[in-house]
Design a protein around this motif. Structure first.
Motif, PDB file in Angstrom:
ATOM      1  N   SER A  46       0.831  -1.219   0.000  1.00 39.51           N
ATOM      2  CA  SER A  46       0.000   0.000   0.000  1.00 39.51           C
ATOM      3  C   SER A  46       0.859   1.259   0.000  1.00 39.51           C
ATOM      4  CB  SER A  46      -0.888   0.034   1.238  1.00 39.51           C
ATOM      5  OG  SER A  46      -1.595  -1.156   1.376  1.00 39.51           O
ATOM      6  N   MET A  47       2.138   1.099  -0.246  1.00 39.94           N
ATOM      7  CA  MET A  47       3.047   2.247  -0.130  1.00 39.94           C
ATOM      8  C   MET A  47       2.800   3.260  -1.246  1.00 39.94           C
ATOM      9  SD  MET A  47       7.187   2.048   0.043  1.00 39.94           S
ATOM     10  CE  MET A  47       7.400   1.381   1.686  1.00 39.94           C
ATOM     11  N   VAL A  48       2.728   4.529  -0.890  1.00 37.88           N
ATOM     12  CA  VAL A  48       2.594   5.598  -1.888  1.00 37.88           C
ATOM     13  C   VAL A  48       3.775   6.542  -1.729  1.00 37.88           C
ATOM     14  CG1 VAL A  48       0.077   5.456  -2.058  1.00 37.88           C
ATOM     15  CG2 VAL A  48       1.094   6.953  -0.335  1.00 37.88           C
ATOM     16  N   PHE A  49       4.074   7.288  -2.759  1.00 29.71           N
ATOM     17  CA  PHE A  49       5.299   8.089  -2.696  1.00 29.71           C
ATOM     18  C   PHE A  49       5.220   9.288  -3.634  1.00 29.71           C
ATOM     19  CE2 PHE A  49       7.866   7.168  -6.598  1.00 29.71           C
ATOM     20  CZ  PHE A  49       7.002   6.280  -7.215  1.00 29.71           C
ATOM     21  N   GLU A  50       6.244  10.096  -3.590  1.00 30.78           N
ATOM     22  CA  GLU A  50       6.405  11.240  -4.496  1.00 30.78           C
ATOM     23  C   GLU A  50       7.845  11.299  -4.987  1.00 30.78           C
ATOM     24  OE1 GLU A  50       4.562  13.529  -6.039  1.00 30.78           O
ATOM     25  OE2 GLU A  50       2.881  12.369  -5.308  1.00 30.78           O
ATOM     26  N   MET A  76      -0.838  13.373  -0.191  1.00 32.27           N
ATOM     27  CA  MET A  76      -1.993  13.276   0.729  1.00 32.27           C
ATOM     28  C   MET A  76      -3.183  12.623   0.025  1.00 32.27           C
ATOM     29  SD  MET A  76      -1.313  14.501   3.717  1.00 32.27           S
ATOM     30  CE  MET A  76       0.169  15.161   4.425  1.00 32.27           C
ATOM     31  N   ARG A  77      -3.360  12.944  -1.248  1.00 25.57           N
ATOM     32  CA  ARG A  77      -4.479  12.341  -1.995  1.00 25.57           C
ATOM     33  C   ARG A  77      -4.251  10.843  -2.199  1.00 25.57           C
ATOM     34  NH1 ARG A  77      -5.041  17.249  -6.323  1.00 25.57           N
ATOM     35  NH2 ARG A  77      -6.236  18.624  -4.985  1.00 25.57           N
ATOM     36  N   SER A  78      -3.010  10.478  -2.498  1.00 26.53           N
ATOM     37  CA  SER A  78      -2.698   9.054  -2.655  1.00 26.53           C
ATOM     38  C   SER A  78      -2.972   8.316  -1.340  1.00 26.53           C
ATOM     39  CB  SER A  78      -1.230   8.855  -3.049  1.00 26.53           C
ATOM     40  OG  SER A  78      -0.977   9.390  -4.326  1.00 26.53           O
ATOM     41  N   MET A  79      -2.582   8.933  -0.215  1.00 22.97           N
ATOM     42  CA  MET A  79      -2.821   8.312   1.097  1.00 22.97           C
ATOM     43  C   MET A  79      -4.319   8.178   1.351  1.00 22.97           C
ATOM     44  SD  MET A  79       0.132  10.249   3.333  1.00 22.97           S
ATOM     45  CE  MET A  79       0.016   9.354   4.877  1.00 22.97           C
ATOM     46  N   LYS A  80      -5.062   9.189   0.949  1.00 22.87           N
ATOM     47  CA  LYS A  80      -6.515   9.149   1.166  1.00 22.87           C
ATOM     48  C   LYS A  80      -7.144   7.959   0.446  1.00 22.87           C
ATOM     49  CE  LYS A  80     -10.788  11.668   0.735  1.00 22.87           C
ATOM     50  NZ  LYS A  80     -11.503  12.868   0.310  1.00 22.87           N
ATOM     51  N   TYR A 117       3.566   4.547   4.254  1.00 17.80           N
ATOM     52  CA  TYR A 117       3.246   3.112   4.268  1.00 17.80           C
ATOM     53  C   TYR A 117       2.659   2.735   5.624  1.00 17.80           C
ATOM     54  CZ  TYR A 117       7.739   3.165   6.695  1.00 17.80           C
ATOM     55  OH  TYR A 117       8.761   3.459   7.573  1.00 17.80           O
ATOM     56  N   PHE A 118       1.938   1.612   5.628  1.00 17.08           N
ATOM     57  CA  PHE A 118       1.450   1.092   6.906  1.00 17.08           C
ATOM     58  C   PHE A 118       2.624   0.391   7.575  1.00 17.08           C
ATOM     59  CE2 PHE A 118      -2.703   1.038   4.563  1.00 17.08           C
ATOM     60  CZ  PHE A 118      -3.323   2.007   5.341  1.00 17.08           C
ATOM     61  N   GLY A 119       2.995   0.867   8.744  1.00 19.52           N
ATOM     62  CA  GLY A 119       4.251   0.409   9.330  1.00 19.52           C
ATOM     63  C   GLY A 119       4.108  -0.615  10.428  1.00 19.52           C
ATOM     64  N   ASP A 120       2.887  -1.133  10.664  1.00 21.01           N
ATOM     65  CA  ASP A 120       2.751  -1.988  11.845  1.00 21.01           C
ATOM     66  C   ASP A 120       2.918  -3.477  11.541  1.00 21.01           C
ATOM     67  OD1 ASP A 120       0.502  -2.563  10.477  1.00 21.01           O
ATOM     68  OD2 ASP A 120      -0.923  -1.856  11.985  1.00 21.01           O
ATOM     69  N   GLY A 121       3.304  -3.798  10.320  1.00 23.10           N
ATOM     70  CA  GLY A 121       3.563  -5.195   9.991  1.00 23.10           C
ATOM     71  C   GLY A 121       2.310  -5.998   9.674  1.00 23.10           C
ATOM     72  N   THR A 122       1.123  -5.377   9.673  1.00 20.56           N
ATOM     73  CA  THR A 122      -0.102  -6.095   9.315  1.00 20.56           C
ATOM     74  C   THR A 122      -0.005  -6.539   7.863  1.00 20.56           C
ATOM     75  OG1 THR A 122      -1.279  -4.563  10.735  1.00 20.56           O
ATOM     76  CG2 THR A 122      -2.634  -5.895   9.253  1.00 20.56           C
ATOM     77  N   PRO A 123      -0.330  -7.807   7.552  1.00 21.29           N
ATOM     78  CA  PRO A 123      -0.281  -8.222   6.145  1.00 21.29           C
ATOM     79  C   PRO A 123      -1.078  -7.269   5.268  1.00 21.29           C
ATOM     80  CG  PRO A 123      -0.678 -10.104   7.556  1.00 21.29           C
ATOM     81  CD  PRO A 123      -0.730  -8.898   8.448  1.00 21.29           C
ATOM     82  N   GLY A 124      -0.490  -6.881   4.164  1.00 18.88           N
ATOM     83  CA  GLY A 124      -1.027  -5.797   3.353  1.00 18.88           C
ATOM     84  C   GLY A 124      -2.345  -6.090   2.683  1.00 18.88           C
TER      85      GLY A 124
END
Ligand SMILES: Cc1ncc(COP(=O)(O)O)c(C=O)c1O
Length: 321
Positions: A46-50, A76-80, A117-124
């Motif tokens: 789910s990683m987004v970037f610029e 921010m829009r990608s994260m949304k 990115y979601f950093g808590d290690g939860t399967p994506g």
């Protein structure tokens, strides 16, 4: 003539790392920025970037970050769309980017890459809706092709572009770049520099990591934002410069594959790719096979703008020093 693609080599073997990166709120020494091996893979899904460029002006001794706010708005829009909340406001990230560039003492062109990115290690693949993202910001010195008048060759890929209801290209997600990589590998093996991708409707969308313009009868034409493209910041800049400064009207509309072959001129644009004229597509020569006056004027103006030499466009720049 095909240029030597300095950026490609540079990205394959990046220059020595800078002193710091920014991670979850702190400047961290490059060698001390560690995450656990169990985070590999699923944290990227789910990683987004610029991808943002900073340009050095030696006369002004100033490093200017090009369209920093627009890039952070897009992040921010990608994260949304990923349903990822941000622990940081765009303003806080803006300050962090400037602080990072200053701390790394960049006195030359650079490239800045914030990642969320979601950093808590939860399967994506499990729902993460509404969880906060982690943010890291990488930066490094980088060269520019602006001013070189070099050209590139392109091939139309047999792969199709991902689409809005599959993997939305509007979201600048790391995972989307697997589509780009299939294209890049294919066209590179076939001897081209860059790959042009058709969308699910068979119309031209974009290049694996840049947007595309053709020029026909002194009118510039580019696929619309609904054609399976990233909503490119450079594309918006190019539309404005062509329309307002260079007296070249721009139309946003679907483009057929064969229009590429009969175009008078064609070029790509993007933060990474900058502005580069296309000399041939699928071995059809485009125009004279060289840069030509419209793209040459555009490239020069763009170069002046990003280096802070055009006063009425200074609002597009954020000074680091
Ligand atoms: C797939 C894709 N399209 C277009 C672009 C150009 O976008 P921008 O001008 O915002 O850099 C990029 C740049 O990263 C890209 O990766």
């Amino acid at each position: 003539m095909t240029h030597e693609q300095p950026k490609k080599d540079e990205w394959a073997q990046p220059p020595a790392p800078p002193k710091y990166l920014w991670m979850s709120g702190d400047l961290v020494e490059w060698d001390k920025a560690l995450i656990h091996a169990s985070m590999l893979g699923w944290s990227s899904i789910s990683m987004v970037f610029e991808g943002i460029r900073g340009y050095w002006n030696a006369d002004q001794e100033q490093l200017s970050i090009f369209h920093l706010d627009a890039h952070l708005t897009r992040l921010m829009r990608s994260m949304k769309v990923m349903r990822m909340t941000s622990p940081w406001t765009a303003g806080e990230l803006r300050d962090s980017v400037i602080d990072l560039a200053r701390s790394n003492e960049f006195h030359g062109d650079c490239y800045i890459q914030p990642l969320a990115y979601f950093g808590d290690g939860t399967p994506g693949y499990l729902p993460a809706g509404g969880s906060p993202g982690e943010v890291a910001i990488f930066s490094r010195m980088s060269s520019s092709v602006l001013g070189s008048s070099s050209t590139i060759t392109c091939g139309v890929s047999s792969w199709s572009r991902i689409s809005d209801n599959v993997m939305p290209p509007r979201v600048k997600a790391i995972a989307n770049y697997q589509n780009s990589r299939y294209v890049a590998d294919e066209v590179s093996l076939n001897g081209h520099d860059f790959g042009i991708i058709l969308n699910q409707q068979g119309k031209v969308s974009e290049v694996s990591y840049a947007c595309l313009f053709i020029v026909r009868d002194r009118v510039a034409i580019t696929p619309p934002v609904t054609a399976g493209i990233l909503e490119s910041i450079t594309r918006e800049v190019v539309i404005e410069l062509l329309n307002d400064e260079l007296d070249v009207p721009v139309i946003e509309r679907d483009v057929d594959r064969t229009e590429l072959f009969i175009a008078d001129k064609a070029f790509i644009c993007g933060a990474g790719a900058e502005i580069q004229a296309i000399s041939e597509i699928d071995r059809y020569q485009i125009g004279e096979g060289a840069i030509g006056p419209v793209v040459s004027r555009l490239e020069k103006l763009f170069h002046d703008v990003v280096r802070g030499r055009v006063e009425n466009r200074s609002a597009w720049l954020t000074g680091v020093y």
